[in-house]
Design an enzyme around this catalytic site. Structure first.
Site, short mmCIF file in Angstrom:
data_model
loop_
_atom_site.label_atom_id
_atom_site.label_comp_id
_atom_site.label_asym_id
_atom_site.label_seq_id
_atom_site.Cartn_x
_atom_site.Cartn_y
_atom_site.Cartn_z
NE ARG A 9 52.57 126.93 35.62
CZ ARG A 9 53.02 127.50 36.75
NH1 ARG A 9 53.36 128.78 36.76
NH2 ARG A 9 53.12 126.79 37.83
NE ARG A 46 57.99 127.20 38.56
CZ ARG A 46 57.14 126.22 38.83
NH1 ARG A 46 57.13 125.67 40.05
NH2 ARG A 46 56.31 125.77 37.94
NE ARG A 79 55.21 129.64 42.37
CZ ARG A 79 54.69 128.43 42.09
NH1 ARG A 79 54.05 127.75 43.02
NH2 ARG A 79 54.79 127.94 40.88
NE ARG A 105 50.74 119.72 35.99
CZ ARG A 105 51.65 120.24 36.82
NH1 ARG A 105 52.33 119.47 37.64
NH2 ARG A 105 51.86 121.52 36.83
CE LYS A 136 50.08 120.54 42.38
NZ LYS A 136 49.76 121.90 41.89
P1 AMP Z 1 54.98 122.57 38.34
O1 AMP Z 1 56.31 122.77 38.98
O2 AMP Z 1 54.22 121.39 38.91
O3 AMP Z 1 54.15 123.81 38.28
O4 AMP Z 1 55.29 122.15 36.82
C1 AMP Z 1 55.94 123.03 35.95
C2 AMP Z 1 55.79 122.55 34.52
O5 AMP Z 1 56.39 121.24 34.38
C3 AMP Z 1 54.37 122.36 34.04
O6 AMP Z 1 53.77 123.58 33.60
C4 AMP Z 1 54.57 121.37 32.89
O7 AMP Z 1 55.11 122.01 31.74
C5 AMP Z 1 55.66 120.46 33.47
N1 AMP Z 1 55.05 119.33 34.20
C6 AMP Z 1 55.14 119.07 35.55
N2 AMP Z 1 54.47 117.96 35.87
C7 AMP Z 1 53.91 117.49 34.72
C8 AMP Z 1 53.08 116.39 34.39
N3 AMP Z 1 52.65 115.52 35.32
N4 AMP Z 1 52.73 116.22 33.10
C9 AMP Z 1 53.15 117.05 32.14
N5 AMP Z 1 53.92 118.14 32.37
C10 AMP Z 1 54.31 118.36 33.65
#
Ligand code: AMP
Length: 216
Positions: free
Chosen positions: A171, A160, A126, A88, A13
């Site tokens: 996740r 990360r 990654r 989400r 994404k």
């Molecule tokens: P990402 O960078 O999109 O993989 O997000 C990393 C982490 O941020 C996720 O595992 C969640 O803990 C938090 N996070 C990101 N977007 C959301 C969302 N829309 N709702 C809840 N937690 C989020």
């Protein structure tokens, strides 16, 4: 045009968001990046989010919704926006619909589909640039030999915390229970378009752009 990018962690994404936002000429945001920015600035929200992110679980809807709707109000103009990683949960999707009820709602939700074992392979290994956010992969897309970012001015690459194997499993589990139901939610609304995320980056990008076609 108001567009959401939907898909599991590791679907690509972030990579595609930059391309699509440029193509549409709209501002884009990743909710995960907003949380990471808060952490970097050590805000109260950043400290709260860290405790959830480290475990690979979602930050509660209430704080997430207000953070993203505030971004829409302040950063997205009349031309639309691209959201990556939000909504989400069904609660977030309904809140977004409510926030956009005066603006005809979302035009498109682009769902990038990738099989589970491929997601695990992509996420473990990654590397992310601290400066420009571009991602590499230790095996399939290695960074330059000096270990610095080859895309910007040699930014530092890091893994990360939530890309470590313990958090990756969690996740994905959270994605299937909390986020996957949004596929049907938006399919029923008639705005979902699906793309096979296991093609080359170029082909995925091209198909995503094609699937934007016909949106109002
Ligand atoms: P990402 O960078 O999109 O993989 O997000 C990393 C982490 O941020 C996720 O595992 C969640 O803990 C938090 N996070 C990101 N977007 C959301 C969302 N829309 N709702 C809840 N937690 C989020």
């Amino acid at each position: 045009m108001k567009v959401v990018l939907l898909g599991p962690p590791g679907a690509g994404k972030g990579t595609q968001a930059a391309r699509i936002a440029e193509y549409l000429n709209v501002p884009s945001v990743a909710s995960g990046d907003l949380f990471r920015d808060h952490q970097k600035r050590d805000t109260e929200l950043g400290r709260l989010a860290r405790s959830y992110m480290q475990r690979g679980v979602l930050v509660p809807d209430e704080v997430t919704i207000s953070m993203v709707t505030e971004w829409i109000e302040t950063e997205a103009g009349d031309g639309g926006f691209l959201l990556d990683g939000f909504p989400r949960t069904l609660g977030q999707a309904e809140a977004l619909d409510g926030a956009l009820s005066n603006a005809d709602g979302l035009d498109r939700v682009l769902y990038i589909r990738v099989a589970n074992d491929e997601l695990v392979r992509r996420l473990t290994g990654r590397l992310v640039c601290r400066e420009c956010g571009v991602t590499f992969h230790r095996v399939s897309n290695p960074p330059p030999a000096d270990g610095a970012c080859g895309d910007c001015d040699g930014g530092e690459l890091y893994e990360r915390e939530d890309d470590r194997p313990e958090a990756v499993g969690k996740r994905l589990e959270v994605y299937f229970s909390e986020t996957a139901p949004l596929i049907d939610y938006y399919r029923e609304a008639g705005i979902l378009r699906e793309v096979d995320g296991e093609q080359s980056i170029e082909d995925v990008g091209q198909e995503l752009v094609e699937k934007l076609g016909g949106a109002s």
